[in-house]
Design a protein around this motif. Structure first.
Motif, PDB file in Angstrom:
ATOM      1  N   ILE A  78     -17.215  10.832   0.147  1.00 25.66           N
ATOM      2  CA  ILE A  78     -17.636  10.367  -0.932  1.00 25.66           C
ATOM      3  C   ILE A  78     -16.322   9.676  -1.714  1.00 25.66           C
ATOM      4  CG2 ILE A  78     -18.804  10.382  -3.313  1.00 25.66           C
ATOM      5  CD1 ILE A  78     -20.661  10.953  -1.015  1.00 25.66           C
ATOM      6  N   LEU A  79     -16.319   8.619  -1.918  1.00 25.97           N
ATOM      7  CA  LEU A  79     -15.186   7.904  -2.859  1.00 25.97           C
ATOM      8  C   LEU A  79     -15.681   7.393  -4.217  1.00 25.97           C
ATOM      9  CD1 LEU A  79     -12.340   7.037  -2.925  1.00 25.97           C
ATOM     10  CD2 LEU A  79     -12.523   4.969  -1.876  1.00 25.97           C
ATOM     11  N   LEU A 139      -4.079   9.509   1.755  1.00 27.02           N
ATOM     12  CA  LEU A 139      -5.608   9.691   1.257  1.00 27.02           C
ATOM     13  C   LEU A 139      -5.723   9.766  -0.275  1.00 27.02           C
ATOM     14  CD1 LEU A 139      -7.394  11.373   4.175  1.00 27.02           C
ATOM     15  CD2 LEU A 139      -7.251   8.970   4.033  1.00 27.02           C
ATOM     16  N   PRO A 140      -6.491   8.925  -0.724  1.00 26.70           N
ATOM     17  CA  PRO A 140      -6.781   9.036  -2.407  1.00 26.70           C
ATOM     18  C   PRO A 140      -7.256  10.331  -2.855  1.00 26.70           C
ATOM     19  CG  PRO A 140      -7.797   7.093  -1.321  1.00 26.70           C
ATOM     20  CD  PRO A 140      -7.507   7.957  -0.373  1.00 26.70           C
ATOM     21  N   ARG A 179       0.812  -1.186   0.013  1.00 26.47           N
ATOM     22  CA  ARG A 179      -0.224  -0.219   0.095  1.00 26.47           C
ATOM     23  C   ARG A 179       0.696   1.238  -0.035  1.00 26.47           C
ATOM     24  NH1 ARG A 179      -4.203   0.969   4.714  1.00 26.47           N
ATOM     25  NH2 ARG A 179      -2.919   2.438   5.493  1.00 26.47           N
ATOM     26  N   LYS A 180       0.446   2.201  -0.786  1.00 26.14           N
ATOM     27  CA  LYS A 180       1.393   3.270  -0.953  1.00 26.14           C
ATOM     28  C   LYS A 180       1.302   4.158   0.267  1.00 26.14           C
ATOM     29  CE  LYS A 180       0.931   3.507  -6.081  1.00 26.14           C
ATOM     30  NZ  LYS A 180       0.290   4.429  -7.145  1.00 26.14           N
ATOM     31  N   LYS A 181       2.455   4.622   0.749  1.00 26.53           N
ATOM     32  CA  LYS A 181       2.425   5.313   2.005  1.00 26.53           C
ATOM     33  C   LYS A 181       3.349   6.769   1.833  1.00 26.53           C
ATOM     34  CE  LYS A 181       1.166   1.733   5.156  1.00 26.53           C
ATOM     35  NZ  LYS A 181       1.657   1.209   6.451  1.00 26.53           N
ATOM     36  N   ASP A 187      -7.210   2.450  -3.101  1.00 28.28           N
ATOM     37  CA  ASP A 187      -7.864   3.633  -2.669  1.00 28.28           C
ATOM     38  C   ASP A 187      -8.933   3.268  -1.407  1.00 28.28           C
ATOM     39  OD1 ASP A 187      -6.092   4.981  -4.243  1.00 28.28           O
ATOM     40  OD2 ASP A 187      -7.827   5.466  -5.733  1.00 28.28           O
ATOM     41  N   ILE A 188      -9.875   2.351  -1.698  1.00 26.91           N
ATOM     42  CA  ILE A 188     -10.630   2.048  -0.694  1.00 26.91           C
ATOM     43  C   ILE A 188      -9.994   1.528   0.685  1.00 26.91           C
ATOM     44  CG2 ILE A 188     -12.336  -0.040   0.179  1.00 26.91           C
ATOM     45  CD1 ILE A 188     -13.255  -0.404  -2.913  1.00 26.91           C
ATOM     46  N   SER A 189      -8.815   0.715   0.536  1.00 29.54           N
ATOM     47  CA  SER A 189      -8.025   0.268   1.935  1.00 29.54           C
ATOM     48  C   SER A 189      -7.711   1.525   2.532  1.00 29.54           C
ATOM     49  CB  SER A 189      -6.921  -0.537   1.454  1.00 29.54           C
ATOM     50  OG  SER A 189      -6.248  -0.892   2.619  1.00 29.54           O
TER      51      SER A 189
END
Length: 434
Positions: free
Chosen positions: A343-344, A303-304, A294-296, A369-371
């Protein structure tokens, strides 16, 4: 003279250095029908000249050396028993039929003897462990006039087997000298084993297309004992723990490859068992290489960019709507309460993750993005919700899809994602559909 052709290097300083660092050294030798004694003190001064003190059988040959180390040269004058045992046992296994003994004060005498040498020792090490193959042992030494450019007598003896669990650390020797740090003989031996197994697998069409085996795939679960014989060994350092001869790599590779390839073709069931181990290892390696993290950023999940977040941090009120596409996302933004509703928008249909391993699901942008938006990492079904949901950002995750076939499909795919990789969300009642 032939007995000294394969040695560890004839420096001749072993007893001399020991004598120099000792308060007392006494030597008793039995040979040619006589018992001879000589003694030294205070770092090398003779206190008893060489003297014949008794007669003995002409067949008796022995040397006994007693030493008293000088404490001023050592941090401690106690001998490391473990290293002594390793040395005595190695002499017994490298010289089949020889018995070595160890008698320590106040302890029972220990002894070691291996009639078959290396195979007996490897079987002892593997006792109680599950092997994937039979034990294969042998020896091969170069003959006079060989075309490979090696000296007569150079070569090796070995014993090896593949195990089902983690492999043993190999034990290797050069001219009866332990080499715990390995060296060119060990790397050459591994390369020869790899070449033989790869040749067998190619001959029997056991390697799938586009799969490239690596040496570690074949030798990762290999347990072996290797005793190399090298004419002029070049070791790294005085302790001789690692062999540096460049030609030793080629010698060992050639020595084991031909012998192992012949054995594999004579025992195809053994070869296929090794091939299965190698293929499983290669597949695990490829999966590990494909693992996507996961990108950090700055130590915290970023956050996306397409997430329209809410203002509240109250889990009991916060809601995240997963909506179908940017147009629906735009409509939802105008109708939401920005204090507690986020909203996503999702682009198209989410990946079907039922058959995908947790380490690879972040290859899909929507899943990633959800994660990140939720603040939850993938977890197993038996994970404790309080632990894996500690950073959850929304008390309600609402799947907000169209009331048509495509919408229901998206809803099923999202529920599949949560059920397979985020089950604690469902267990704790955080997932809704609208």
């Amino acid at each position: 003279q032939s007995a000294y052709r394969f040695s560890g290097g004839l420096h001749g300083v072993g007893v001399a250095v020991t004598n120099a660092l000792s308060l007392a050294v006494s030597v008793e030798v039995r040979r040619e029908g006589g018992v001879w004694q000589i003694a030294f003190e205070k770092g090398g001064a003779i206190c008893q000249p060489l003297t014949r003190v008794a007669d003995c059988s002409p067949k008796m040959h022995s040397t006994e050396i007693r030493i008293k180390p000088d404490p001023k040269y050592f941090d401690a004058v106690t001998i490391h028993t473990h290293e002594l045992i390793q040395m005595l046992r190695s002499k017994a296994l490298l010289l089949p039929g020889l018995t070595t003994y160890l008698q320590l004060p106040g302890q029972e005498e220990q002894s070691w003897k291996y009639n078959q040498g290396l195979p007996d020792y490897l079987m002892e090490l593997l006792e109680g462990r599950e092997c994937a193959t039979d034990l294969f042992s042998g020896e091969r030494y170069q003959e006079e006039g060989n075309t490979a450019g090696f000296e007569a007598g150079e070569g090796a003896s070995w014993a090896l087997a593949w195990v089902k669990d983690d492999s043993l650390a190999p034990e290797t020797f050069v001219n009866l000298i332990p080499t715990p740090s390995g060296g060119t003989h060990e790397s050459g031996f591994r390369a020869g084993v790899y070449a033989a197994v790869q040749s067998f697998m190619e001959h029997h069409n056991l390697i799938p297309a586009k799969l490239k085996l690596q040496q570690e795939d074949v030798t990762g679960k290999l347990a072996f004992i290797l005793s190399a014989r090298i004419l002029d060994p070049q070791f790294q350092g005085q302790t001789k723990e690692r062999l540096n001869n460049r030609d030793a790599h080629r010698l060992m590779q050639q020595t084991i490859r031909d012998a192992l390839e012949l054995w594999l073709n004579s025992h195809p069931d053994q070869g296929k068992a090794i091939a299965e181990i190698a293929l499983q290892s290669a597949q695990r390696r490829l999966k590990a290489a494909q693992k996507i993290e996961r990108k950090k950023g700055s130590g915290l999940a970023t956050l996306p960019g397409k997430l329209t977040d809410c203002e509240s941090t109250d889990l009991s009120r916060n809601e995240l709507f997963l909506v179908e596409g940017d147009s629906a996302g735009g409509s939802a933004k105008t109708a939401r309460d920005k204090e507690f509703q986020a909203i996503l928008p999702l682009r198209g249909k989410v990946l079907n993750t039922w058959e995908i391993e947790a380490g690879q699901i972040f290859g899909n942008r929507e899943v990633h993005d959800i994660s990140v938006a939720l603040g939850v990492e993938p977890h197993p079904v038996d994970a404790e919700p309080a632990q894996v949901l500690a950073n959850l950002r929304y008390g309600k995750i609402i799947i907000f899809a169209d009331a048509d076939v495509d919408g229901r499909h998206i809803q099923v795919l999202l529920l599949t994602l949560f059920l397979k990789h985020f089950p604690a969300l469902l267990k704790a009642g955080h997932v809704y559909a609208a």
